[in-house]
Design a protein around this motif. Structure first.
Motif, PDB file in Angstrom:
ATOM      1  N   HIS A  70     -24.118  69.646  66.502  1.00  0.00           N
ATOM      2  CA  HIS A  70     -24.435  68.624  67.497  1.00  0.00           C
ATOM      3  C   HIS A  70     -23.480  68.710  68.686  1.00  0.00           C
ATOM      4  O   HIS A  70     -23.900  68.665  69.854  1.00  0.00           O
ATOM      5  CB  HIS A  70     -24.347  67.243  66.837  1.00  0.00           C
ATOM      6  N   THR A  71     -22.184  68.862  68.384  1.00  0.00           N
ATOM      7  CA  THR A  71     -21.182  68.952  69.446  1.00  0.00           C
ATOM      8  C   THR A  71     -21.379  70.203  70.282  1.00  0.00           C
ATOM      9  O   THR A  71     -21.301  70.168  71.517  1.00  0.00           O
ATOM     10  CB  THR A  71     -19.771  68.947  68.835  1.00  0.00           C
ATOM     11  N   ALA A  73     -24.118  71.891  70.781  1.00  0.00           N
ATOM     12  CA  ALA A  73     -25.327  71.789  71.596  1.00  0.00           C
ATOM     13  C   ALA A  73     -25.064  71.002  72.871  1.00  0.00           C
ATOM     14  O   ALA A  73     -25.534  71.371  73.962  1.00  0.00           O
ATOM     15  CB  ALA A  73     -26.447  71.140  70.784  1.00  0.00           C
ATOM     16  N   ARG A  74     -24.293  69.928  72.762  1.00  0.00           N
ATOM     17  CA  ARG A  74     -24.005  69.117  73.935  1.00  0.00           C
ATOM     18  C   ARG A  74     -23.000  69.797  74.866  1.00  0.00           C
ATOM     19  O   ARG A  74     -23.137  69.757  76.084  1.00  0.00           O
ATOM     20  CB  ARG A  74     -23.483  67.742  73.508  1.00  0.00           C
ATOM     21  N   ASP A  77     -24.340  72.678  77.310  1.00  0.00           N
ATOM     22  CA  ASP A  77     -24.867  72.346  78.641  1.00  0.00           C
ATOM     23  C   ASP A  77     -23.758  72.329  79.691  1.00  0.00           C
ATOM     24  O   ASP A  77     -23.994  72.583  80.864  1.00  0.00           O
ATOM     25  CB  ASP A  77     -25.554  70.974  78.593  1.00  0.00           C
TER      26      ASP A  77
END
Length: 225
Positions: A70-71, A73-74, A77
């Motif tokens: 999750h980390t 993926a963010r 960006d």
């Protein structure tokens, strides 16, 4: 995220987000340790230090893996707008082994994206004595077509390399003496590198046909497919 992933743990007085906040202050070096982070404001969480450690000790590996993905993926960006390493080819992934400061106890295979340096995935085990080869089946499930896995010789397992080829992925893996490779042709000279002459040889490892780069002085091979 915790509520979606967890199977055994639960929320009571101490929330999982509180643990993330404490660990985040250690990772970003605002505090030197979890103990120091807790002592900075012991009333904030409303529980004892022993309760904090107990909660951490019972964190399920699947939760840790999900937090990392999750980390990444963010942060991805953000990282794509920063200057990183030049990607030699798309999809390059590195099972991370070059750092000695891995979290203990337990065993984990951590995957790093070459261009951004982000840790993008992890396969974790609660058994500190588990061989990382025992986790290769779970790692294989995370790898898709077009990805390129670069790994050391402990990942030179025919079933793992067969699985990568079946999934349409690629690999560059140092040859392990315990994994048989069947020569399919004679070595062919393809040029020179700063360390000497470079040869190429087609070999079969398991069911995968690989391009092998043997070392002339030792006969050892680095296999790629």
């Amino acid at each position: 995220l915790f509520a979606e992933i967890t199977d055994r743990q639960y929320h009571r007085q101490l929330l999982f987000s509180g643990l993330v906040e404490l660990l985040g202050s250690v990772v970003t070096r605002r505090h030197s340790s979890l103990h120091a982070a807790y002592r900075c404001d012991p009333e904030r969480l409303g529980v004892s230090l022993a309760s904090v450690y107990n909660k951490l000790n019972r964190t399920e590996p699947l939760v840790s893996e999900a937090v990392l993905r999750h980390t990444a993926a963010r942060l991805g960006d953000v990282a794509k707008h920063l200057v990183g390493k030049t990607q030699p080819f798309a999809g390059l992934q590195l099972p991370l082994r070059q750092y000695g400061s891995a979290a203990l106890p337990g065993m984990a295979i951590v995957v790093q994206d070459y261009a951004t340096g982000l840790l993008t995935d992890m396969v974790a085990s609660e058994d500190a004595y588990a061989n990382e080869r025992s986790l290769l089946g779970r790692l294989l499930e995370r790898i898709g077509a077009g990805q390129v896995v670069v790994a050391d010789r402990n990942f030179c397992v025919s079933s793992f390399m067969d699985g990568l080829a079946t999934r349409g992925a690629y690999f560059i893996i140092r040859h392990h003496a315990g994994t048989a490779s069947l020569p399919l042709a004679d070595p062919v000279f393809i040029g020179r590198s700063p360390t000497g002459e470079v040869y190429e040889q087609m070999v079969r490892v398991g069911n995968a046909t690989c391009r092998s780069i043997p070392r002339p002085a030792t006969g050892r091979r680095n296999c790629d497919c």
